[in-house]
Design a protein around this motif. Structure first.
Motif, short mmCIF file in Angstrom:
data_model
loop_
_atom_site.label_atom_id
_atom_site.label_comp_id
_atom_site.label_asym_id
_atom_site.label_seq_id
_atom_site.Cartn_x
_atom_site.Cartn_y
_atom_site.Cartn_z
N ALA A 56 0.12 5.22 0.91
CA ALA A 56 -0.80 6.27 1.33
C ALA A 56 -0.22 7.63 0.98
N SER A 115 -0.57 11.94 0.92
CA SER A 115 -1.17 13.13 1.52
C SER A 115 -1.70 14.01 0.40
N GLU A 164 -9.56 7.07 -0.52
CA GLU A 164 -8.64 6.79 0.58
C GLU A 164 -7.24 7.32 0.32
N ASN A 165 -7.04 7.97 -0.83
CA ASN A 165 -5.71 8.48 -1.19
C ASN A 165 -4.65 7.38 -1.13
N THR A 166 -4.99 6.22 -1.65
CA THR A 166 -4.09 5.08 -1.53
C THR A 166 -3.97 4.35 -2.87
N SER A 175 0.84 -1.19 0.00
CA SER A 175 0.00 0.00 0.00
C SER A 175 0.88 1.24 0.00
#
Length: 121
Positions: A23, A25, A74-76, A21
């Motif tokens: 993530a 910002s 989820e900005n992922t 994953s």
């Protein structure tokens, strides 16, 4: 400015699976193309896969085994790795750039710190 944090690396036996994953910002994640690169010991960093609105792209060495996906809510971004081989052992890096996906690392502006993937035979 975009900050990227990878997770999900580890040790797995050949033939196994891992999901990485990354993530991110920022509030404009969906406008970024996301890529995964990897660097094995003693080798240069190489392209693995990338995704943007124009589609997804894969290195020949991982095609059919790895899948990139993203969850903009989820900005992922994810990297599902199946049928892993010892030669997949490397530090895997997440990268981001504006607009469309590219295959060259110099086209990416933001990088994560990397996560180690080790595949034992």
């Amino acid at each position: 400015q975009v900050q990227l944090v990878e997770s999900g690396g580890g040790l797995v036996q050949a033939g196994g699976s891992l999901r990485l994953s990354c993530a991110a910002s920022g509030r404009t994640f969906s406008s970024y193309a996301m890529g995964w690169f990897r660097q094995a010991p003693g080798k240069e960093r190489e392209f693995v896969t990338a995704i943007s609105g124009s589609g997804s792209y894969y290195a020949d060495s991982v095609k059919g085994r790895f899948t990139i996906s993203r969850d903009n809510a989820e900005n992922t971004v994810y990297l599902q790795m199946n049928s892993l081989k010892p030669e997949d052992t490397a530090v895997y890096y997440c990268a981001a750039r504006r607009d469309v996906a590219r295959l060259a690392e110099y086209d990416y502006d933001y990088w994560g710190q990397g996560t180690q993937v080790t595949v034992s035979s």
